[in-house]
Design a protein around this motif. Structure first.
Motif, PDB file in Angstrom:
ATOM      1  N   MET A 189      63.326  45.314   7.410  1.00 13.70           N
ATOM      2  CA  MET A 189      63.037  44.955   6.022  1.00 13.70           C
ATOM      3  C   MET A 189      61.792  44.075   5.977  1.00 13.70           C
ATOM      4  N   ASN A 190      60.989  44.258   4.925  1.00  4.36           N
ATOM      5  CA  ASN A 190      59.793  43.447   4.720  1.00  4.36           C
ATOM      6  C   ASN A 190      60.150  42.199   3.919  1.00  4.36           C
ATOM      7  N   VAL A 191      59.772  41.035   4.433  1.00  2.00           N
ATOM      8  CA  VAL A 191      60.023  39.761   3.756  1.00  2.00           C
ATOM      9  C   VAL A 191      58.684  39.145   3.377  1.00  2.00           C
ATOM     10  N   LEU A 192      58.585  38.709   2.130  1.00  4.98           N
ATOM     11  CA  LEU A 192      57.377  38.042   1.656  1.00  4.98           C
ATOM     12  C   LEU A 192      57.630  36.539   1.610  1.00  4.98           C
ATOM     13  N   ILE A 193      56.709  35.768   2.210  1.00  7.47           N
ATOM     14  CA  ILE A 193      56.768  34.304   2.175  1.00  7.47           C
ATOM     15  C   ILE A 193      55.672  33.813   1.232  1.00  7.47           C
ATOM     16  N   ALA A 194      56.032  32.951   0.308  1.00  5.58           N
ATOM     17  CA  ALA A 194      55.047  32.324  -0.580  1.00  5.58           C
ATOM     18  C   ALA A 194      55.053  30.824  -0.318  1.00  5.58           C
ATOM     19  N   ASP A 195      53.995  30.344   0.317  1.00  8.02           N
ATOM     20  CA  ASP A 195      53.931  28.906   0.674  1.00  8.02           C
ATOM     21  C   ASP A 195      52.483  28.579   1.019  1.00  8.02           C
ATOM     22  N   ASP A 196      51.995  27.446   0.548  1.00 10.43           N
ATOM     23  CA  ASP A 196      50.608  27.064   0.827  1.00 10.43           C
ATOM     24  C   ASP A 196      50.487  26.215   2.086  1.00 10.43           C
ATOM     25  N   ASP A 197      51.606  25.860   2.698  1.00  7.15           N
ATOM     26  CA  ASP A 197      51.576  25.028   3.891  1.00  7.15           C
ATOM     27  C   ASP A 197      51.565  25.917   5.135  1.00  7.15           C
ATOM     28  N   GLU A 198      50.477  25.848   5.909  1.00  5.06           N
ATOM     29  CA  GLU A 198      50.298  26.752   7.038  1.00  5.06           C
ATOM     30  C   GLU A 198      51.352  26.557   8.122  1.00  5.06           C
ATOM     31  N   SER A 199      51.712  25.310   8.397  1.00 13.34           N
ATOM     32  CA  SER A 199      52.695  25.074   9.454  1.00 13.34           C
ATOM     33  C   SER A 199      54.057  25.649   9.076  1.00 13.34           C
ATOM     34  N   THR A 200      54.415  25.535   7.790  1.00  9.76           N
ATOM     35  CA  THR A 200      55.700  26.089   7.331  1.00  9.76           C
ATOM     36  C   THR A 200      55.693  27.613   7.420  1.00  9.76           C
ATOM     37  N   THR A 201      54.601  28.231   6.976  1.00 11.78           N
ATOM     38  CA  THR A 201      54.546  29.699   7.011  1.00 11.78           C
ATOM     39  C   THR A 201      54.575  30.218   8.448  1.00 11.78           C
ATOM     40  N   LEU A 202      53.905  29.517   9.368  1.00 16.46           N
ATOM     41  CA  LEU A 202      53.935  29.939  10.772  1.00 16.46           C
ATOM     42  C   LEU A 202      55.341  29.835  11.350  1.00 16.46           C
ATOM     43  N   THR A 203      56.037  28.743  11.035  1.00 19.01           N
ATOM     44  CA  THR A 203      57.399  28.566  11.551  1.00 19.01           C
ATOM     45  C   THR A 203      58.344  29.619  10.974  1.00 19.01           C
ATOM     46  N   LEU A 204      58.236  29.834   9.666  1.00 20.48           N
ATOM     47  CA  LEU A 204      59.074  30.847   9.025  1.00 20.48           C
ATOM     48  C   LEU A 204      58.778  32.241   9.575  1.00 20.48           C
ATOM     49  N   SER A 205      57.493  32.554   9.709  1.00 19.73           N
ATOM     50  CA  SER A 205      57.106  33.884  10.192  1.00 19.73           C
ATOM     51  C   SER A 205      57.628  34.145  11.585  1.00 19.73           C
ATOM     52  N   HIS A 256      49.771  32.820  -0.209  1.00 18.97           N
ATOM     53  CA  HIS A 256      49.498  31.386  -0.184  1.00 18.97           C
ATOM     54  C   HIS A 256      49.706  30.700  -1.526  1.00 18.97           C
ATOM     55  N   ASP A 257      50.023  31.468  -2.561  1.00 21.14           N
ATOM     56  CA  ASP A 257      50.369  30.877  -3.845  1.00 21.14           C
ATOM     57  C   ASP A 257      51.162  31.907  -4.649  1.00 21.14           C
ATOM     58  N   GLY A 258      51.635  31.479  -5.820  1.00 21.82           N
ATOM     59  CA  GLY A 258      52.478  32.346  -6.626  1.00 21.82           C
ATOM     60  C   GLY A 258      51.773  33.579  -7.152  1.00 21.82           C
ATOM     61  N   LEU A 259      50.521  33.435  -7.549  1.00 17.56           N
ATOM     62  CA  LEU A 259      49.783  34.577  -8.094  1.00 17.56           C
ATOM     63  C   LEU A 259      49.594  35.674  -7.041  1.00 17.56           C
TER      64      LEU A 259
END
Length: 353
Positions: free
Chosen positions: A1-17, A31-34
């Motif tokens: 399944m494809n999961v989309l992460i929306a977050d502007d914090d790079e460290s958080t997105t790397l950990t989640l990914s 990196h943002d809602g839009l």
């Protein structure tokens, strides 16, 4: 399944990914809602993990935007937040979020919450798939009226009764009954491939035409196997496939297409067979009048141990009042006509091809 992460914090997105990819998911980062909205419009994503605080559009604002846009398919949204307190939970839920993960997150908790969302999305997709296939089956024969609605109700009632008996209480639970209710209308899906000259013939079939009609069991099973093979999470179609393939098998082994007998025939098909035959008997067709409930019950009872599993027939008889109530509730115009009361018993084999 494809999961989309929306977050502007790079460290958080790397950990989640890294965590999600280790669990077997494909991950994309917005990196943002839009940017998240634009990616969701592609239709590739069914699950979004969004930070609560982002520039331009907050997590709750993103939730509201998604719910207002009606993306076509449901998007499961998990909000990632460092906030605590019931007010934040209420705000997120009112915005349209489905679940929450607290920062800093625990990878094991992340996995459990994502899997829970995946299961819920699977249930929605399962029901939509079954409904679409059932309507396809129904579209080929306008004469069946509310046949599919009635026979699924009959199947449900019989299964509920059987679940209370010693022979089946360990096999039939609530999920089994729900899946039977959903998939039993697919029993004749193979008829979409039968030529109109045979399927819609206004009279009895010749021996050659009957052989063609009998292939709907094999064609239906093949159709459902193909759908399941190309559909992630399509294992729920196994019951549908079993019903389509074996609902014309007989308990004494004299049915088709394989001549299997007794408990070799899947239980779902044994239940569906009784429900299907009862409804065909009590409904008018181009080649027969509607039989009375009493005569249909007698024919089914006569078939116990030969055409039908006697335990399923016994359940049918125990549930007679409920069966009759369903028959009267889901009528399609034919049932108000005077039933034909003196049919030949030989009509059975030809009426349910």
């Amino acid at each position: 399944m494809n999961v989309l992460i929306a977050d502007d914090d790079e460290s958080t997105t790397l950990t989640l990914s890294h965590a999600l990819e280790a669990f077997g998911y494909s991950v994309t980062v917005a990196h943002d809602g839009l940017e998240a909205i634009q990616l969701l419009r592609s239709g590739r994503y069914r699950m979004l993990i969004s930070d609560w605080q982002m520039p331009g559009m907050s997590g709750p604002e993103l939730c509201r935007e998604i719910r207002q846009r009606h993306m076509g398919r449901y998007i499961y949204i998990i909000l990632l937040t460092s906030f605590s307190g019931s007010e934040r939970v209420i705000e997120g839920l009112e915005a349209g979020a489905d679940d929450f993960i607290a920062k800093p997150f625990n990878p094991s908790e992340l996995r459990v919450r994502v899997r829970a969302g995946e299961r819920l999305l699977g249930l929605e997709t399962r029901e939509l798939t079954i409904f679409a296939l059932a309507k396809l089956a129904e579209s080929r024969d306008q004469e069946t009226g509310e046949h599919l609605e009635r026979m699924r109700e009959y199947s449900r009632v019989i299964a509920e009764d059987l679940s209370r008996t010693p022979d089946f209480r360990d096999e039939i639970d609530g999920e089994y009954i729900r899946l039977l209710y959903l998939t039993s209308p697919l029993h004749d899906i193979g008829k979409v491939a039968i030529p109109d000259t045979v399927l819609l013939k206004p009279g009895r079939l010749t021996a050659e035409e009957f052989e063609i009609m009998k292939t709907h069991t094999l064609l239906g099973a093949k159709t459902l196997e193909d759908v399941a093979a190309s559909y992630p999470g399509g294992g729920f179609l196994k019951m549908a496939r079993d019903i389509a393939l074996t609902h014309h098998e007989r308990y004494d082994g004299k049915g088709y297409p394989s001549g299997i007998s007794g408990d070799e025939i899947p239980l779902a098909a044994r239940i569906t067979s009784v429900a299907d035959v009862y409804d065909a008997l009590t409904s008018k067709r181009v080649y027969k009048e509607a039989f009375t409930h009493e005569l249909a019950r007698e024919i089914i009872e006569d078939g116990a141990g030969t055409q039908f599993d006697p335990r399923v027939v016994a359940s049918f008889v125990r549930c007679e009042d409920e069966i009759l109530a369903i028959k009267n509730r889901f009528h399609d115009g034919y049932l108000g006509q005077e039933p034909h009361t003196l049919p030949s018993r030989s009509v059975l084999a030809e009426s349910y091809a």
